[in-house]
Design an enzyme around this catalytic site. Structure first.
Site, PDB file in Angstrom:
ATOM      1  N   GLU A 103       0.839  -1.208   0.000  1.00 36.00           N
ATOM      2  CA  GLU A 103       0.000   0.000   0.000  1.00 36.00           C
ATOM      3  C   GLU A 103       0.872   1.256   0.000  1.00 36.00           C
ATOM      4  O   GLU A 103       1.994   1.237   0.499  1.00 36.00           O
ATOM      5  CB  GLU A 103      -0.868   0.029   1.275  1.00 36.00           C
ATOM      6  CG  GLU A 103      -2.265  -0.518   1.118  1.00 36.00           C
ATOM      7  CD  GLU A 103      -3.189   0.368   0.284  1.00 36.00           C
ATOM      8  OE1 GLU A 103      -2.719   1.305  -0.387  1.00 36.00           O
ATOM      9  OE2 GLU A 103      -4.392   0.100   0.302  1.00 36.00           O
ATOM     10  N   ASP A 104       0.328   2.324  -0.539  1.00 35.05           N
ATOM     11  CA  ASP A 104       1.031   3.605  -0.456  1.00 35.05           C
ATOM     12  C   ASP A 104       0.766   4.297   0.881  1.00 35.05           C
ATOM     13  O   ASP A 104       1.634   4.955   1.437  1.00 35.05           O
ATOM     14  CB  ASP A 104       0.648   4.527  -1.627  1.00 35.05           C
ATOM     15  CG  ASP A 104      -0.862   4.637  -1.828  1.00 35.05           C
ATOM     16  OD1 ASP A 104      -1.620   3.969  -1.093  1.00 35.05           O
ATOM     17  OD2 ASP A 104      -1.287   5.379  -2.718  1.00 35.05           O
ATOM     18  N   ASP A 107      -4.611   4.949   6.073  1.00 34.69           N
ATOM     19  CA  ASP A 107      -5.217   6.111   6.732  1.00 34.69           C
ATOM     20  C   ASP A 107      -6.178   5.568   7.804  1.00 34.69           C
ATOM     21  O   ASP A 107      -5.745   5.146   8.871  1.00 34.69           O
ATOM     22  CB  ASP A 107      -5.895   6.947   5.641  1.00 34.69           C
ATOM     23  CG  ASP A 107      -6.529   8.220   6.132  1.00 34.69           C
ATOM     24  OD1 ASP A 107      -6.098   8.744   7.163  1.00 34.69           O
ATOM     25  OD2 ASP A 107      -7.476   8.710   5.479  1.00 34.69           O
ATOM     26  N   THR A 108      -7.468   5.499   7.522  1.00 33.43           N
ATOM     27  CA  THR A 108      -8.400   4.926   8.499  1.00 33.43           C
ATOM     28  C   THR A 108      -8.270   3.403   8.580  1.00 33.43           C
ATOM     29  O   THR A 108      -8.623   2.784   9.570  1.00 33.43           O
ATOM     30  CB  THR A 108      -9.862   5.238   8.116  1.00 33.43           C
ATOM     31  OG1 THR A 108     -10.147   4.605   6.868  1.00 33.43           O
ATOM     32  CG2 THR A 108     -10.102   6.734   8.008  1.00 33.43           C
ATOM     33  N   GLY A 109      -7.774   2.804   7.488  1.00 31.10           N
ATOM     34  CA  GLY A 109      -7.648   1.350   7.438  1.00 31.10           C
ATOM     35  C   GLY A 109      -8.791   0.679   6.691  1.00 31.10           C
ATOM     36  O   GLY A 109      -8.814  -0.541   6.542  1.00 31.10           O
ATOM     37  N   LYS A 135      -0.899   6.788   8.837  1.00 35.73           N
ATOM     38  CA  LYS A 135      -1.326   7.853   9.750  1.00 35.73           C
ATOM     39  C   LYS A 135      -1.895   7.206  11.011  1.00 35.73           C
ATOM     40  O   LYS A 135      -3.101   6.892  11.064  1.00 35.73           O
ATOM     41  CB  LYS A 135      -2.414   8.704   9.085  1.00 35.73           C
ATOM     42  CG  LYS A 135      -1.955   9.457   7.846  1.00 35.73           C
ATOM     43  CD  LYS A 135      -3.131  10.204   7.240  1.00 35.73           C
ATOM     44  CE  LYS A 135      -2.730  10.969   6.023  1.00 35.73           C
ATOM     45  NZ  LYS A 135      -3.889  11.556   5.326  1.00 35.73           N
ATOM     46  N   ASP A 163      -1.664  10.944  -4.797  1.00 34.75           N
ATOM     47  CA  ASP A 163      -2.103  12.026  -5.683  1.00 34.75           C
ATOM     48  C   ASP A 163      -3.095  12.966  -5.023  1.00 34.75           C
ATOM     49  O   ASP A 163      -3.720  12.633  -4.009  1.00 34.75           O
ATOM     50  CB  ASP A 163      -2.780  11.421  -6.924  1.00 34.75           C
ATOM     51  CG  ASP A 163      -4.169  10.870  -6.591  1.00 34.75           C
ATOM     52  OD1 ASP A 163      -4.276  10.079  -5.627  1.00 34.75           O
ATOM     53  OD2 ASP A 163      -5.130  11.241  -7.278  1.00 34.75           O
ATOM     54  N   ARG A 169       1.573  12.129  -8.261  1.00 28.48           N
ATOM     55  CA  ARG A 169       2.084  10.770  -7.997  1.00 28.48           C
ATOM     56  C   ARG A 169       3.568  10.658  -8.336  1.00 28.48           C
ATOM     57  O   ARG A 169       4.290   9.864  -7.752  1.00 28.48           O
ATOM     58  CB  ARG A 169       1.322   9.734  -8.830  1.00 28.48           C
ATOM     59  CG  ARG A 169      -0.144   9.581  -8.458  1.00 28.48           C
ATOM     60  CD  ARG A 169      -0.701   8.314  -9.094  1.00 28.48           C
ATOM     61  NE  ARG A 169      -2.153   8.290  -9.147  1.00 28.48           N
ATOM     62  CZ  ARG A 169      -2.954   7.903  -8.162  1.00 28.48           C
ATOM     63  NH1 ARG A 169      -2.436   7.551  -7.003  1.00 28.48           N
ATOM     64  NH2 ARG A 169      -4.260   7.888  -8.313  1.00 28.48           N
TER      65      ARG A 169
HETATM   66  P1  5GP Z   1      -7.973   4.252   4.162  1.00 30.97           P
HETATM   67  O1  5GP Z   1      -8.734   5.266   4.953  1.00 30.97           O
HETATM   68  O2  5GP Z   1      -8.858   3.226   3.546  1.00 30.97           O
HETATM   69  O3  5GP Z   1      -6.846   3.659   4.963  1.00 30.97           O
HETATM   70  O4  5GP Z   1      -7.310   5.045   2.966  1.00 30.97           O
HETATM   71  C1  5GP Z   1      -8.112   5.271   1.845  1.00 30.97           C
HETATM   72  C2  5GP Z   1      -7.392   5.877   0.712  1.00 30.97           C
HETATM   73  O5  5GP Z   1      -7.423   7.276   0.925  1.00 30.97           O
HETATM   74  C3  5GP Z   1      -5.925   5.570   0.514  1.00 30.97           C
HETATM   75  O6  5GP Z   1      -5.670   4.388  -0.193  1.00 30.97           O
HETATM   76  C4  5GP Z   1      -5.516   6.767  -0.304  1.00 30.97           C
HETATM   77  O7  5GP Z   1      -5.866   6.579  -1.659  1.00 30.97           O
HETATM   78  C5  5GP Z   1      -6.380   7.858   0.266  1.00 30.97           C
HETATM   79  N1  5GP Z   1      -5.637   8.699   1.219  1.00 30.97           N
HETATM   80  C6  5GP Z   1      -5.705   8.702   2.566  1.00 30.97           C
HETATM   81  N2  5GP Z   1      -4.887   9.642   3.077  1.00 30.97           N
HETATM   82  C7  5GP Z   1      -4.293  10.233   2.010  1.00 30.97           C
HETATM   83  C8  5GP Z   1      -3.346  11.296   1.875  1.00 30.97           C
HETATM   84  O8  5GP Z   1      -2.843  11.903   2.830  1.00 30.97           O
HETATM   85  N3  5GP Z   1      -2.981  11.622   0.605  1.00 30.97           N
HETATM   86  C9  5GP Z   1      -3.488  10.989  -0.503  1.00 30.97           C
HETATM   87  N4  5GP Z   1      -3.053  11.422  -1.679  1.00 30.97           N
HETATM   88  N5  5GP Z   1      -4.387  10.008  -0.409  1.00 30.97           N
HETATM   89  C10 5GP Z   1      -4.779   9.630   0.833  1.00 30.97           C
END
Ligand code: 5GP
Length: 180
Positions: A103-104, A107-109, A135, A163, A169
């Protein structure tokens, strides 16, 4: 000197230099080489963002793995709850296999949780994740995040695959949203 860039309507300020990111990737690669040498996983890259991290990481791995990609996207329903939908599905058979998600950002997971559910349903033997950034303050799950390059505050970042509305990116450094 702070360096700022403009993407669409937003300004971003340099936050993590590329040298620090490269060091973090090398550390993750070393951990993976240690943990997977004897029993390599299937590597599952999440599109689009993780391809940049995956390219840098894979060059440093000393074991042979099958590589696969998956693309999930959060679907905005009529309510505010986010539902993930699969845009490009899983092609490989994961039954009884070790799977390493690349994963890049975590964030929330939510994305990670969706992948774990999907891979578990398909019978994966073990599921781990390696993420370039995470995060911790935003993370809402109890699931362990096994390999983390860099932990960052709960602020929006771009670069190294991440992005803002399609742009950023390709940036080698990571930039944080500039707020006045
Ligand atoms: P999740 O909340 O499911 O962990 O993250 C959801 C998606 O939100 C990530 O895969 C990413 O595409 C996007 N995302 C969350 N935080 C960031 C951020 O700080 N920058 C960018 N560019 N995308 C983010």
């Amino acid at each position: 000197m702070t360096e700022t860039i403009q993407l669409h309507d937003k300004k971003f300020v340099k936050f993590i230099p590329s040298s620090q990111i490269d060091e973090a990737i090398t550390e993750v690669a070393q951990q993976l080489n240690r943990d997977y040498q004897d029993d390599p996983p299937l590597i599952l890259v999440t599109l689009n963002g993780a391809i940049v991290f995956a390219a840098d990481l894979l060059k440093q791995l000393q074991f042979s793995s099958v590589l696969s990609c998956i693309k999930l996207s959060s679907y905005q329903g009529t309510s505010s709850t986010n539902v993930m939908k699969t845009l490009i599905g899983l092609n490989e058979d994961v039954k009884d296999k070790r799977v390493l998600i690349i994963e890049d950002i975590v964030d929330t997971g939510k994305t990670y949780e969706t992948l774990v559910e999907l891979l578990s349903e398909k019978g994966a033997k073990e599921i781990r994740i390696a993420t370039l950034t995470m995060k911790p303050d935003a993370y809402k799950l109890d699931l362990p995040v096994h390999y983390v390059g860099i932990t960052i505050p709960d602020k929006f970042v771009v670069g190294r695959g991440l992005d803002y509305e399609g742009l950023g990116r390709n940036l080698n450094d990571i930039y944080q949203l500039y707020t006045e």
